[in-house]
Design a protein around this motif. Structure first.
Motif, PDB file in Angstrom:
ATOM      1  N   ARG A 120       0.819  -1.215   0.000  1.00  0.00           N
ATOM      2  CA  ARG A 120       0.000   0.000   0.000  1.00  0.00           C
ATOM      3  C   ARG A 120       0.848   1.258   0.000  1.00  0.00           C
ATOM      4  O   ARG A 120       0.412   2.307   0.453  1.00  0.00           O
ATOM      5  N   GLY A 121       2.068   1.150  -0.492  1.00  0.00           N
ATOM      6  CA  GLY A 121       2.931   2.325  -0.602  1.00  0.00           C
ATOM      7  C   GLY A 121       4.047   2.351   0.420  1.00  0.00           C
ATOM      8  O   GLY A 121       4.124   1.517   1.317  1.00  0.00           O
ATOM      9  N   ARG A 122       4.909   3.334   0.276  1.00  0.00           N
ATOM     10  CA  ARG A 122       6.042   3.495   1.169  1.00  0.00           C
ATOM     11  C   ARG A 122       5.604   4.130   2.477  1.00  0.00           C
ATOM     12  O   ARG A 122       4.740   5.003   2.512  1.00  0.00           O
ATOM     13  N   LEU A 123       6.248   3.701   3.555  1.00  0.00           N
ATOM     14  CA  LEU A 123       5.932   4.224   4.876  1.00  0.00           C
ATOM     15  C   LEU A 123       6.168   5.729   4.945  1.00  0.00           C
ATOM     16  O   LEU A 123       5.435   6.459   5.605  1.00  0.00           O
ATOM     17  N   LYS A 124       7.212   6.199   4.253  1.00  0.00           N
ATOM     18  CA  LYS A 124       7.580   7.611   4.330  1.00  0.00           C
ATOM     19  C   LYS A 124       6.970   8.449   3.216  1.00  0.00           C
ATOM     20  O   LYS A 124       7.205   9.655   3.172  1.00  0.00           O
ATOM     21  N   ARG A 125       6.205   7.833   2.303  1.00  0.00           N
ATOM     22  CA  ARG A 125       5.641   8.599   1.203  1.00  0.00           C
ATOM     23  C   ARG A 125       4.282   9.157   1.597  1.00  0.00           C
ATOM     24  O   ARG A 125       3.226   8.688   1.199  1.00  0.00           O
ATOM     25  N   PHE A 126       4.351  10.196   2.448  1.00  0.00           N
ATOM     26  CA  PHE A 126       3.140  10.868   2.893  1.00  0.00           C
ATOM     27  C   PHE A 126       3.271  12.360   2.635  1.00  0.00           C
ATOM     28  O   PHE A 126       4.369  12.916   2.589  1.00  0.00           O
ATOM     29  N   GLY A 127       2.131  13.006   2.440  1.00  0.00           N
ATOM     30  CA  GLY A 127       2.097  14.447   2.312  1.00  0.00           C
ATOM     31  C   GLY A 127       0.965  15.003   3.154  1.00  0.00           C
ATOM     32  O   GLY A 127       0.227  14.245   3.803  1.00  0.00           O
ATOM     33  N   LYS A 128       0.849  16.334   3.162  1.00  0.00           N
ATOM     34  CA  LYS A 128      -0.226  16.967   3.932  1.00  0.00           C
ATOM     35  C   LYS A 128      -0.973  17.964   3.060  1.00  0.00           C
ATOM     36  O   LYS A 128      -0.371  18.708   2.281  1.00  0.00           O
ATOM     37  N   ILE A 129      -2.307  17.925   3.205  1.00  0.00           N
ATOM     38  CA  ILE A 129      -3.183  18.883   2.546  1.00  0.00           C
ATOM     39  C   ILE A 129      -3.980  19.579   3.636  1.00  0.00           C
ATOM     40  O   ILE A 129      -4.767  18.932   4.351  1.00  0.00           O
ATOM     41  N   PHE A 130      -3.752  20.857   3.785  1.00  0.00           N
ATOM     42  CA  PHE A 130      -4.433  21.620   4.839  1.00  0.00           C
ATOM     43  C   PHE A 130      -4.252  20.944   6.202  1.00  0.00           C
ATOM     44  O   PHE A 130      -5.184  20.900   7.016  1.00  0.00           O
ATOM     45  N   GLY A 131      -3.064  20.398   6.427  1.00  0.00           N
ATOM     46  CA  GLY A 131      -2.763  19.775   7.711  1.00  0.00           C
ATOM     47  C   GLY A 131      -3.210  18.333   7.839  1.00  0.00           C
ATOM     48  O   GLY A 131      -2.908  17.681   8.845  1.00  0.00           O
ATOM     49  N   ILE A 132      -3.887  17.798   6.823  1.00  0.00           N
ATOM     50  CA  ILE A 132      -4.372  16.413   6.870  1.00  0.00           C
ATOM     51  C   ILE A 132      -3.352  15.511   6.183  1.00  0.00           C
ATOM     52  O   ILE A 132      -2.958  15.748   5.032  1.00  0.00           O
TER      53      ILE A 132
END
Length: 473
Positions: free
Chosen positions: A380-392
């Motif tokens: 389900r993707g990389r553990l560190k491949r996250f971003g934020k949209i309006f803090g979410i």
């Protein structure tokens, strides 16, 4: 067990020459002796797609000389930094890569030697302070040609165990002929080479890649039986409507190196199945020497999206919310792999080369996923491949999956927004894609910046160049 089985053959597509039997054993023996005469320490080998590069690598493994496989197009400044930090006993393959792939100036403390078996070599004049661990066999840069400062340290046991497990999973035998469709310094390309050498098969040494006419001429002429590719290779072949039916000898397609769209997997599965062959999705990483799983061809199409169960000798678990390992189906967490092919550890300088096994055969992959009831892994993707949209916080892999039907896509994190690069999409469609994502996630449209790109940038090993995309944001 030796890396090179007695029935192994090397086919030079440029000349048509076939090297095997006593002649191959003699050439390997002479290379091994020449390597043994070099000063003690690790070897650097600039490795293009040539028979000489294969002989230097296989000779080093056979002679027990730890060797780092390097891109011959590596920037001379990066190579000079590697030489400074790792103090190799010698730098081999100075002539690899053609006239445009210069290794740079002779490093301080080295002399240039012309060796009959090895060609031109930089040889260290004084012994390095640190000697490599006796189990160390292969070093691979963690990010190919980007100048990442780390090497992955692989033991001889890891290299041979992975080669054997892959040969078993893919039923590789002496009658197989594998073309060099991937660089040898890339872990997947090295793995294809290792598994076929160990199985006594033939290696068709051909340069140019899967979009070159000369590559397919060599496949046709020499009866290649398999093709290994990363997602970009298959996306390009899919785009030009390539069909394995044109090459009757081809019976196995393998894919690793990242996520390939389900529809493309199914398209190639159908094509090769119709021709009497099989399509295998595989998963691995450089730190696991490098392959960990394979999806059996008969699991398609029912289990499209899975990367399959562990290779023989390996096993998977998942870290649950409490950080405990579990093999319970459906639990989502970081995937943990255990197996004899796990690296010894990383190296950032010469002192690290003398270190022993620091992993104990256990690798936290950094990938999110779950197991099903049969032990198949679903990522389900990389553990560190996250971003934020309006803090979410959002998973970039999930965002990509939502619009993957539009074509090849990469999502990267921007300043409180997600930027998506879509290959081949019309610019006026970008706003519609952003609106679709906003509606799906119940977020404002301004949180998604969708951009059209003619072609997603690639590293030399065929993987997506995420860093160059991030630099555009």
């Amino acid at each position: 067990m030796n890396l090179v089985a007695p029935s192994t053959r090397l086919i030079d597509s440029a000349t048509g020459a076939v090297l095997g039997g006593d002649e191959l054993a003699d050439r390997l023996g002479r290379v091994a002796v020449a390597l043994g005469n070099l000063p003690a320490g690790v070897l650097f080998a600039r490795s293009g797609l040539t028979v000489d590069a294969v002989l230097r690598y296989a000779g080093a493994v056979e002679a027990g000389r730890p060797v780092a496989l390097l891109d011959p197009a590596l920037d001379p400044a990066v190579l000079a930094d590697f030489v400074r930090r790792f103090e190799p006993a010698a730098v081999l393959g100075l002539a690899e890569g053609g006239a445009g792939a210069t290794p740079g100036d002779l490093p301080k403390g080295y002399r240039r030697v012309e060796d009959e078996a090895l060609g031109p070599v930089w040889v260290r004049e004084t012994a390095p302070a640190d000697q490599p661990h006796p189990d160390l066999a292969v070093l691979l840069a963690t990010s190919g040609s980007t100048g990442d400062p780390k090497f992955v340290r692989l033991s001889r046991e890891a290299v041979l165990a992975n080669a054997t497990a892959i040969a078993e999973a893919l039923s590789i035998g002496p009658d197989e002929v594998a073309p060099t469709s991937l660089p040898l310094y890339y872990s997947f390309g090295m793995s294809v080479l290792n598994s076929h050498l160990a199985a006594g098969a033939a290696i068709l040494v051909v340069d140019g890649g899967v979009l070159a006419r000369e590559f397919w001429q060599a496949v046709q002429e020499h009866g290649a039986t398999s093709l290994a590719g990363v997602p970009y290779n298959y996306e390009m072949l899919h785009r030009i409507r390539w069909s394995p039916a044109k090459y009757p000898s081809l019976r196995t397609l393998t894919q690793a190196g990242g996520k390939l769209r389900d529809e493309v997997i199914l398209a190639f599965h159908e094509k090769i199945s119709t021709a009497g062959g099989r399509f295998h999705v595989m998963w691995g990483c450089t730190e696991a020497g490098p392959r960990m799983s394979t999806l059996p061809a008969d699991a398609l199409p029912d289990r499209v999206g899975s990367v399959g169960p562990a290779l023989a000798g390996g096993s998977f678990n998942v870290l649950d919310a409490d950080g405990a390992e579990t093999s319970e189906p459906g639990v989502v967490g970081e995937v943990v792999y255990r197996g004899p092919n796990v690296m010894m550890g990383y190296a950032e300088g010469s002192a690290d080369l003398s270190r022993g096994d620091e992993q104990g055969g256990v690798l936290r992959t950094g990938d999110l996923g779950h197991l099903d009831e049969d032990g198949f892994v679903w990522l389900r993707g990389r553990l560190k491949r996250f971003g934020k949209i309006f803090g979410i916080r959002v998973n970039l892999h999930d965002i990509e999956e939502m619009v993957r039907d539009q074509g090849p896509v990469v999502a990267v994190s921007g300043p409180d927004k997600i930027v998506l690069f879509l290959e081949g999409i019309e610019p006026d469609e970008c706003r519609a894609v952003a609106g679709r994502l906003a509606e799906r996630l119940k977020l404002h449209r301004s949180g998604f910046d969708v951009r059209s790109i003619e072609r997603l940038p690639q590293l030399p090993n065929g993987k997506i160049d995420y860093r160059s995309l991030e630099a555009q944001v």
